[in-house]
Design a protein around this motif. Structure first.
Motif, PDB file in Angstrom:
ATOM      1  N   SER A  54      14.664   6.097  -4.089  1.00  0.00           N
ATOM      2  CA  SER A  54      15.789   6.900  -3.609  1.00  0.00           C
ATOM      3  C   SER A  54      15.781   7.055  -2.096  1.00  0.00           C
ATOM      4  O   SER A  54      16.838   7.227  -1.480  1.00  0.00           O
ATOM      5  N   ARG A  55      14.622   6.991  -1.476  1.00  0.00           N
ATOM      6  CA  ARG A  55      14.519   7.190  -0.031  1.00  0.00           C
ATOM      7  C   ARG A  55      14.482   5.896   0.767  1.00  0.00           C
ATOM      8  O   ARG A  55      14.845   5.891   1.946  1.00  0.00           O
ATOM      9  N   THR A  56      14.043   4.826   0.160  1.00  0.00           N
ATOM     10  CA  THR A  56      13.868   3.578   0.917  1.00  0.00           C
ATOM     11  C   THR A  56      14.581   2.366   0.320  1.00  0.00           C
ATOM     12  O   THR A  56      14.846   1.401   1.023  1.00  0.00           O
ATOM     13  N   GLY A  57      14.824   2.385  -0.990  1.00  0.00           N
ATOM     14  CA  GLY A  57      15.381   1.215  -1.654  1.00  0.00           C
ATOM     15  C   GLY A  57      14.330   0.200  -2.059  1.00  0.00           C
ATOM     16  O   GLY A  57      14.651  -0.894  -2.524  1.00  0.00           O
ATOM     17  N   ILE A  58      13.052   0.559  -1.917  1.00  0.00           N
ATOM     18  CA  ILE A  58      11.958  -0.381  -2.182  1.00  0.00           C
ATOM     19  C   ILE A  58      11.431  -0.204  -3.609  1.00  0.00           C
ATOM     20  O   ILE A  58      11.205   0.915  -4.062  1.00  0.00           O
ATOM     21  N   ARG A  59      11.234  -1.318  -4.295  1.00  0.00           N
ATOM     22  CA  ARG A  59      10.665  -1.316  -5.643  1.00  0.00           C
ATOM     23  C   ARG A  59       9.234  -1.838  -5.652  1.00  0.00           C
ATOM     24  O   ARG A  59       8.390  -1.381  -6.408  1.00  0.00           O
ATOM     25  N   GLU A  60       8.977  -2.833  -4.797  1.00  0.00           N
ATOM     26  CA  GLU A  60       7.646  -3.430  -4.720  1.00  0.00           C
ATOM     27  C   GLU A  60       7.474  -4.090  -3.368  1.00  0.00           C
ATOM     28  O   GLU A  60       8.432  -4.276  -2.612  1.00  0.00           O
ATOM     29  N   ARG A  61       6.242  -4.457  -3.061  1.00  0.00           N
ATOM     30  CA  ARG A  61       5.940  -5.130  -1.806  1.00  0.00           C
ATOM     31  C   ARG A  61       4.736  -6.036  -2.019  1.00  0.00           C
ATOM     32  O   ARG A  61       4.007  -5.911  -3.019  1.00  0.00           O
ATOM     33  N   ARG A  62       4.503  -6.972  -1.085  1.00  0.00           N
ATOM     34  CA  ARG A  62       3.338  -7.855  -1.142  1.00  0.00           C
ATOM     35  C   ARG A  62       2.267  -7.325  -0.188  1.00  0.00           C
ATOM     36  O   ARG A  62       2.579  -6.888   0.925  1.00  0.00           O
ATOM     37  N   VAL A  63       1.021  -7.397  -0.631  1.00  0.00           N
ATOM     38  CA  VAL A  63      -0.093  -6.893   0.166  1.00  0.00           C
ATOM     39  C   VAL A  63      -1.208  -7.935   0.179  1.00  0.00           C
ATOM     40  O   VAL A  63      -1.574  -8.476  -0.882  1.00  0.00           O
ATOM     41  N   VAL A  64      -1.750  -8.215   1.357  1.00  0.00           N
ATOM     42  CA  VAL A  64      -2.819  -9.206   1.461  1.00  0.00           C
ATOM     43  C   VAL A  64      -4.073  -8.718   0.749  1.00  0.00           C
ATOM     44  O   VAL A  64      -4.349  -7.522   0.685  1.00  0.00           O
ATOM     45  N   ARG A  65      -4.824  -9.659   0.232  1.00  0.00           N
ATOM     46  CA  ARG A  65      -6.117  -9.347  -0.363  1.00  0.00           C
ATOM     47  C   ARG A  65      -7.176  -9.338   0.739  1.00  0.00           C
ATOM     48  O   ARG A  65      -6.976  -9.925   1.810  1.00  0.00           O
ATOM     49  N   PRO A  66      -8.309  -8.662   0.508  1.00  0.00           N
ATOM     50  CA  PRO A  66      -9.372  -8.639   1.516  1.00  0.00           C
ATOM     51  C   PRO A  66      -9.758 -10.051   1.954  1.00  0.00           C
ATOM     52  O   PRO A  66      -9.906 -10.953   1.126  1.00  0.00           O
ATOM     53  N   GLY A  67      -9.878 -10.237   3.258  1.00  0.00           N
ATOM     54  CA  GLY A  67     -10.241 -11.547   3.793  1.00  0.00           C
ATOM     55  C   GLY A  67      -9.073 -12.355   4.307  1.00  0.00           C
ATOM     56  O   GLY A  67      -9.263 -13.361   4.996  1.00  0.00           O
TER      57      GLY A  67
END
Length: 335
Positions: free
Chosen positions: A37-50
């Motif tokens: 409701s505040r951003t329009g975001i459902r998911e995002r990609r995040v790097v793994r360690p390294g």
């Protein structure tokens, strides 16, 4: 005749690690509904360690070079707020890993406006005859600088990279980069800030430095100035290009927040259906936002050869910028 900068290749790279709103709600005081409701975001990609910004940059650059049909460029510009190290710059390492030893390469820091600043840099070199082909990369891994316990920033940002190749071409050909407008206002320097880690507040053992190592943002201030500055810059560019609101086939605004994009489109008179969006699936990918959204729009068929595209962005500093281009006949290459 002065050469015209022309976009001739585009590549992207995204981490394979998908983090949903429900994943965040498992350890933060938040919910899918609150975030959406505040951003329009459902998911995002995040790097793994390294995995670092340079790794994503390399993969996106390889895609852009392949898309352009040539691995040769005269210089490399990497727009990022999250370099692999505070010193040295990440761009020379990326260039070397691409086999471009000896090619000038540097980092550019304009936060979320960085990619537009990079385009302006590439265009200037091409128009001056100082370069025939320029690789421009926008890449960030904001998961490495956001506080894991801060829902206001952790929920907003995602990691990713996008890159384009700009070559010398002819006026009017598909891919031609048109007017560019840039601006800044240092009085807003604390609206988007990582306080510690620079010469003003070096990292150390004291509590203030530890508290300042994460990204902080004054949301309401950023929202207001982002809408105003992105609109102003886009209007300036559009007027110089001779385009009306309905002449714009696709608005690619920095994907900071869905409501910001919608507000900018409304002020510009660009129909909502002509706005390219990746915010729901990728979140705010900072300097990577615009090239990732361009590639997505091309792959979905929203962009076709000759489409009139208006780019606009706002970032910390504060910085902002906009550019106009016609879309070329290129196929984006994803890592």
């Amino acid at each position: 005749m002065q050469p015209t900068p022309v976009l001739c290749g585009i590549g992207t790279s995204l981490p394979d690690n998908v983090v949903t709103n429900d994943d965040l709600a498992a350890y933060l005081d938040t919910s899918d509904e609150w975030i959406r409701s505040r951003t329009g975001i459902r998911e995002r990609r995040v790097v793994r360690p390294g995995t670092a910004t340079g790794d994503l940059s390399l993969a996106a650059a390889q895609g852009a070079l392949k898309s352009s049909g040539s691995a040769s460029v005269d210089l490399v510009v990497l727009a990022t707020t999250t370099p692999d190290h505070r010193c040295p710059a990440t761009a020379p390492d990326v260039a070397t890993r691409l086999g471009l030893v000896g090619v000038p390469a540097w980092d550019l820091s304009a936060v979320c406006s960085g990619f537009v600043y990079g385009l302006a840099c590439a265009a200037s070199f091409v128009r001056a005859g100082a370069a025939r082909r320029v690789l421009v990369i926008g890449a960030d891994t904001y998961s490495t600088i956001t506080d894991p316990g801060d829902r206001a920033t952790r929920a907003v940002f995602g990691d990713g990279a996008g890159a384009v190749v700009i070559r010398a071409g002819e006026p009017g050909e598909p891919g031609a980069l048109g007017p560019v407008s840039l601006g800044s206002d240092g009085s807003l320097r604390d609206a988007i800030l990582v306080a510690a880690g620079g010469s003003r507040q070096p990292l150390g053992g004291d509590g203030a430095a530890r508290d300042g190592r994460y990204f902080a943002m004054r949301g309401k201030t950023v929202f207001r100035h982002a809408v105003e500055r992105m609109t102003e810059a886009a209007e300036r560019v559009r007027a110089e290009a001779g385009w009306s609101g309905t002449d714009v086939d696709c608005l690619v605004a920095h994907q900071a927040n869905l409501r910001i994009v919608q507000a900018v489109a409304a002020r510009l008179g660009v129909p909502a259906e002509r706005c390219a969006l990746t915010i729901e699936r990728l979140g705010n990918t900072a300097a990577a936002s615009i090239p990732l959204t361009l590639a997505d729009a091309a792959c979905s068929g929203r962009l076709r050869t000759g489409s009139r595209v208006l780019l606009t962005a706002f970032g910390g500093g504060a910085t902002w910028g906009a550019a106009a281009l016609t879309w070329p006949d290129v196929t984006p290459v994803a890592a």
